[in-house]
Design an enzyme around this catalytic site. Structure first.
Site, mmCIF file in Angstrom:
data_model
loop_
_atom_site.group_PDB
_atom_site.id
_atom_site.type_symbol
_atom_site.label_atom_id
_atom_site.label_comp_id
_atom_site.label_asym_id
_atom_site.label_seq_id
_atom_site.Cartn_x
_atom_site.Cartn_y
_atom_site.Cartn_z
ATOM 1 N N ILE A 60 0.492 5.777 5.350
ATOM 2 C CA ILE A 60 1.307 4.997 6.293
ATOM 3 C C ILE A 60 2.473 4.332 5.576
ATOM 4 C CG2 ILE A 60 1.294 2.948 7.817
ATOM 5 C CD1 ILE A 60 -1.547 3.685 8.618
ATOM 6 N N HIS A 108 11.023 37.767 3.030
ATOM 7 C CA HIS A 108 12.105 37.215 2.212
ATOM 8 C C HIS A 108 13.335 36.988 3.090
ATOM 9 C CE1 HIS A 108 14.683 36.533 -1.225
ATOM 10 N NE2 HIS A 108 15.563 37.390 -0.706
ATOM 11 N N GLY A 136 0.820 -1.209 0.000
ATOM 12 C CA GLY A 136 0.000 0.000 0.000
ATOM 13 C C GLY A 136 0.854 1.258 0.000
HETATM 14 P P1 FAD Z 1 -9.001 7.134 17.424
HETATM 15 O O1 FAD Z 1 -7.824 8.026 17.521
HETATM 16 O O2 FAD Z 1 -8.826 5.838 16.727
HETATM 17 O O3 FAD Z 1 -9.517 6.904 18.898
HETATM 18 C C1 FAD Z 1 -10.546 6.036 19.185
HETATM 19 C C2 FAD Z 1 -10.338 5.532 20.598
HETATM 20 O O4 FAD Z 1 -11.515 4.864 21.010
HETATM 21 C C3 FAD Z 1 -9.220 4.504 20.750
HETATM 22 O O5 FAD Z 1 -8.286 4.930 21.702
HETATM 23 C C4 FAD Z 1 -9.916 3.226 21.194
HETATM 24 O O6 FAD Z 1 -9.161 2.504 22.155
HETATM 25 C C5 FAD Z 1 -11.181 3.772 21.824
HETATM 26 N N1 FAD Z 1 -12.318 2.844 21.782
HETATM 27 C C6 FAD Z 1 -12.816 2.166 20.714
HETATM 28 N N2 FAD Z 1 -13.901 1.469 21.056
HETATM 29 C C7 FAD Z 1 -14.103 1.703 22.385
HETATM 30 C C8 FAD Z 1 -15.081 1.266 23.306
HETATM 31 N N3 FAD Z 1 -16.097 0.466 22.959
HETATM 32 N N4 FAD Z 1 -14.966 1.678 24.604
HETATM 33 C C9 FAD Z 1 -13.947 2.506 24.990
HETATM 34 N N5 FAD Z 1 -13.004 2.953 24.146
HETATM 35 C C10 FAD Z 1 -13.097 2.565 22.862
HETATM 36 N N6 FAD Z 1 -3.810 11.665 11.156
HETATM 37 C C11 FAD Z 1 -3.351 12.912 10.992
HETATM 38 O O7 FAD Z 1 -4.150 13.841 10.884
HETATM 39 N N7 FAD Z 1 -2.004 13.180 10.962
HETATM 40 C C12 FAD Z 1 -1.077 12.204 11.065
HETATM 41 O O8 FAD Z 1 0.113 12.482 11.032
HETATM 42 C C13 FAD Z 1 -1.530 10.876 11.225
HETATM 43 N N8 FAD Z 1 -0.648 9.876 11.338
HETATM 44 C C14 FAD Z 1 -1.101 8.594 11.506
HETATM 45 C C15 FAD Z 1 -0.168 7.580 11.586
HETATM 46 C C16 FAD Z 1 -0.590 6.272 11.753
HETATM 47 C C17 FAD Z 1 0.434 5.180 11.854
HETATM 48 C C18 FAD Z 1 -1.977 5.990 11.871
HETATM 49 C C19 FAD Z 1 -2.463 4.582 12.091
HETATM 50 C C20 FAD Z 1 -2.915 7.000 11.781
HETATM 51 C C21 FAD Z 1 -2.482 8.319 11.593
HETATM 52 N N9 FAD Z 1 -3.379 9.372 11.463
HETATM 53 C C22 FAD Z 1 -2.928 10.637 11.276
HETATM 54 C C23 FAD Z 1 -4.837 9.160 11.547
HETATM 55 C C24 FAD Z 1 -5.343 9.520 12.949
HETATM 56 O O9 FAD Z 1 -4.664 8.737 13.894
HETATM 57 C C25 FAD Z 1 -6.835 9.277 13.041
HETATM 58 O O10 FAD Z 1 -7.508 9.955 11.999
HETATM 59 C C26 FAD Z 1 -7.372 9.780 14.370
HETATM 60 O O11 FAD Z 1 -6.724 9.150 15.443
HETATM 61 C C27 FAD Z 1 -8.872 9.531 14.469
HETATM 62 O O12 FAD Z 1 -9.341 9.997 15.688
HETATM 63 P P2 FAD Z 1 -10.629 9.363 16.373
HETATM 64 O O13 FAD Z 1 -10.823 10.131 17.627
HETATM 65 O O14 FAD Z 1 -11.738 9.306 15.401
HETATM 66 O O15 FAD Z 1 -10.257 7.847 16.691
HETATM 67 P P1 NAI Z 2 -4.241 4.905 2.568
HETATM 68 O O1 NAI Z 2 -5.669 4.860 2.207
HETATM 69 O O2 NAI Z 2 -3.575 6.196 2.726
HETATM 70 O O3 NAI Z 2 -3.394 4.085 1.494
HETATM 71 C C1 NAI Z 2 -3.662 2.757 1.206
HETATM 72 C C2 NAI Z 2 -2.999 2.391 -0.092
HETATM 73 O O4 NAI Z 2 -3.079 0.988 -0.258
HETATM 74 C C3 NAI Z 2 -3.684 2.999 -1.311
HETATM 75 O O5 NAI Z 2 -2.699 3.531 -2.157
HETATM 76 C C4 NAI Z 2 -4.422 1.839 -1.931
HETATM 77 O O6 NAI Z 2 -4.568 1.951 -3.344
HETATM 78 C C5 NAI Z 2 -3.502 0.693 -1.577
HETATM 79 N N1 NAI Z 2 -4.127 -0.624 -1.543
HETATM 80 C C6 NAI Z 2 -5.378 -0.949 -1.159
HETATM 81 N N2 NAI Z 2 -5.558 -2.290 -1.245
HETATM 82 C C7 NAI Z 2 -4.395 -2.812 -1.672
HETATM 83 C C8 NAI Z 2 -3.932 -4.125 -1.934
HETATM 84 N N3 NAI Z 2 -4.725 -5.178 -1.752
HETATM 85 N N4 NAI Z 2 -2.657 -4.305 -2.363
HETATM 86 C C9 NAI Z 2 -1.828 -3.223 -2.542
HETATM 87 N N5 NAI Z 2 -2.213 -1.965 -2.309
HETATM 88 C C10 NAI Z 2 -3.473 -1.757 -1.866
HETATM 89 O O7 NAI Z 2 -4.142 4.003 3.890
HETATM 90 P P2 NAI Z 2 -2.986 3.841 4.982
HETATM 91 O O8 NAI Z 2 -1.683 4.268 4.439
HETATM 92 O O9 NAI Z 2 -3.149 2.472 5.511
HETATM 93 O O10 NAI Z 2 -3.420 4.859 6.087
HETATM 94 C C11 NAI Z 2 -4.735 4.815 6.642
HETATM 95 C C12 NAI Z 2 -5.224 6.186 6.916
HETATM 96 O O11 NAI Z 2 -4.607 6.712 8.073
HETATM 97 C C13 NAI Z 2 -4.882 7.193 5.825
HETATM 98 O O12 NAI Z 2 -5.803 7.150 4.760
HETATM 99 C C14 NAI Z 2 -4.973 8.475 6.551
HETATM 100 O O13 NAI Z 2 -6.320 8.867 6.618
HETATM 101 C C15 NAI Z 2 -4.486 8.100 7.943
HETATM 102 N N6 NAI Z 2 -3.066 8.503 8.090
HETATM 103 C C16 NAI Z 2 -2.754 9.820 7.973
HETATM 104 C C17 NAI Z 2 -1.459 10.237 8.064
HETATM 105 C C18 NAI Z 2 -1.159 11.679 7.919
HETATM 106 O O14 NAI Z 2 -2.071 12.493 8.015
HETATM 107 N N7 NAI Z 2 0.091 12.063 7.711
HETATM 108 C C19 NAI Z 2 -0.362 9.301 8.304
HETATM 109 C C20 NAI Z 2 -0.798 7.932 8.406
HETATM 110 C C21 NAI Z 2 -2.113 7.572 8.301
#
Ligand code: FAD
Ligand code: NAI
Length: 467
Positions: free
Chosen positions: A185, A446, A181
């Protein structure tokens, strides 16, 4: 034991839930936030945005010392990677921030309920875990976030086949890392481990990387990452993974069908997207409908199909981004306290924090073409920006898309150093309905990288003074 009663209870303490709960507390609502992971901050703080940015930063420092400092006349010898310290620093950053939220909860009188929340219907929630019991609330907000999308045939064990969570804590640098993907990520974590020494191959189903980003920017990103040593296998799907002591053997097939091949890796990162997390939440009991894509269905006031139950963040439609979840949490808390806030979904920025970064807001060129909008394009390369040259980071460009008739800015896309900071100039401009000329006539300091945004805006009418 009788129910504890609240005005509003957020289930899930991520960016949506904790920010919404703090705002609700500030507005005088009796508020609780239920979280089951043992720490506040959700995916973002614990296993997402923050730890990934900590590792991106650390690995960039390592790569700078390895490749980039010499040209500045800074000689480094005896360079060594201490991965244990790097990972420990990341954990410390996370701990500090999650504890900070507990402090903010206390300050704003939000009750932190530790445990898993399940809807019982009729405004009641069962809590299992350290704070077991039942809660009753006038308003319940589902802010349960998302989880990694599984890939059939590729079973995640968080050791050899990892999701982003395992990918943020690999105990040693893999020799060969295969990333499935080429999205947010895959590229962020792929570049972390590449800089630390892994050979990285990214397998992507589509014939391009970063779907959703402007295609020209994505293409530029692919070229730059290729130069950094990342290999791309586009138009391929992984159909099976066989894990053995020596590593993992993946079966790859052309996305459109054809002959299979194999690819070996020490570690495989599965990053093909995320799906809403609603396990054990009691949606059926409460009568909550999902969209056909499995997200919780809400109206424009975040109301689900059950009276008094709302949903925000990753669990509902829209980009899965922390700042989108936060905005929704705040807007909903304000609505629940009788205010009439507004959220502009047309100007939510997206940033991929690779090096260089790429950042986007508004419409891409492809979207404008598809909609039949008549548009103008202005571009400016960082190679012609004096600050980028002084810094020694000249790759990338700024691209401004404006309405051909009104000059209103419709989209801005940046690939380059600090793109994630720079995009906010465009976000603000678009929030105020600016024209490209408005940006072009705004005095910019600048020498700054932001001058490239201004030059691109000038170039919408071919007026750049630097080119
Ligand atoms: P979450 O952050 O997923 O929080 C939900 C919480 O609910 C969790 O802690 C979970 O334990 C809790 N929960 C679930 N079910 C229950 C239940 N029944 N009872 C009690 N607790 C529960 N977004 C960005 O904008 N910038 C980034 O740089 C970025 N980097 C990312 C990097 C990675 C590796 C990943 C995986 C995601 C990244 N994201 C980034 C996406 C971002 O993390 C999410 O969009 C964001 O956390 C969503 O917020 P949320 O509050 O909807 O849910
Ligand atoms: P993503 O949606 O960004 O990328 C997934 C990629 O996997 C796409 O390019 C898609 O075409 C590809 N894909 C789907 N199925 C596949 C398959 N079977 N084989 C090969 N490729 C396939 O999802 P990702 O990177 O997992 O991140 C999840 C979400 O978390 C993001 O969409 C974003 O919303 C959030 N996130 C945000 C960050 C940020 O804001 N900097 C950093 C990390 C995550």
């Amino acid at each position: 034991m009788s129910d504890q009663e609240f005005d509003v209870v957020f289930i899930g303490g991520g960016p949506g839930g904790y920010t919404g709960a703090i705002r609700a507390g500030q507005l005088g609502l009796k508020t609780a936030c239920v979280e089951m992971r043992g720490a506040l901050g959700g995916t973002c703080l614990n296993v997402g945005c923050i730890p990934s940015k900590a590792l991106l930063q650390s690995s960039e420092k390592y790569a700078e010392a390895e490749h980039a400092l010499a040209e500045h006349g800074v000689a480094v010898s005896g360079l060594k990677l201490d991965l244990k310290t790097m990972l420990a620093r990341k954990d410390k950053v996370v701990d500090g921030l999650t504890q900070g939220i507990e402090f903010l909860f206390k300050k704003n009188k939000v009750s932190y309920i530790k445990g898993r929340g399940t809807l019982l219907g009729g405004g009641r929630i069962k809590i299992e875990g350290p704070d077991a019991g039942t809660l009753k609330a006038k308003h319940i907000v589902l802010s349960t976030g998302s989880e990694v999308m599984p890939l059939p045939g590729v079973e995640i064990d968080e050791k050899k086949i990892v999701s982003s969570t395992g990918g943020l804590a690999l105990p040693k640098v893999p020799k060969e890392l295969v990333v499935i993907g080429a999205g947010y990520i895959g590229l962020e974590l792929g570049t972390v481990w590449r800089r630390l020494g892994a050979k990285v191959t990214v397998v992507e189903f589509l014939d391009r990387i970063l779907p959703g980003m402007d295609a020209e920017i994505a293409k530029t990103m692919q070229r730059i990452l290729k130069k950094q040593g990342i290999e791309f296998r586009l138009g391929k799907k992984v159909t099976a993974a066989k894990s053995a002591r020596a590593g993992v053997t993946l079966t790859l097939e052309p996305a459109k069908g054809g002959e299979a091949e194999t690819l070996k890796a020490d570690v495989v990162l599965v990053s093909i997207g995320r799906r809403p997390y609603v396990e054990g939440l009691g949606l059926e009991t409460a009568g909550i409908a999902l969209t056909d894509r499995g997200r919780v269905k809400v109206d424009d006031h975040y109301r689900t199909s059950a009276e008094g139950v709302y949903a925000i963040g990753d669990v509902i439609d829209g980009p899965m981004l922390a700042h989108k979840a936060e905005e929704e949490g705040v807007v909903l808390a304000e609505m629940l306290s009788g205010q009439k806030p507004h959220m502009n979904y047309d100007v939510i920025p997206g940033v991929v924090y690779t090096w260089p970064e790429c950042a986007t807001v508004g419409k891409t060129e492809e979207q404008l073409k598809e909609a039949g909008t008549d548009y103008k394009v202005g571009k400016f390369p960082f190679s012609a920006n004096s600050r980028a040259r002084a810094n020694g980071d000249t790759e990338g460009m700024v691209k401004v898309l404006a309405d051909a008739r009104t000059d209103r800015v419709l989209g801005v896309h940046i690939i380059g150093p600090e793109a994630g900071n720079m995009i906010h100039e465009a976000v603000l401009a678009m929030e105020f309905g600016a024209s490209a000329e408005d940006i072009a006539r705004t005095c910019h300091a600048h020498p700054t990288l932001n001058e490239a945004v201004r030059e691109a805006a000038l170039n919408v009418d071919k007026l750049s003074r630097q080119m």
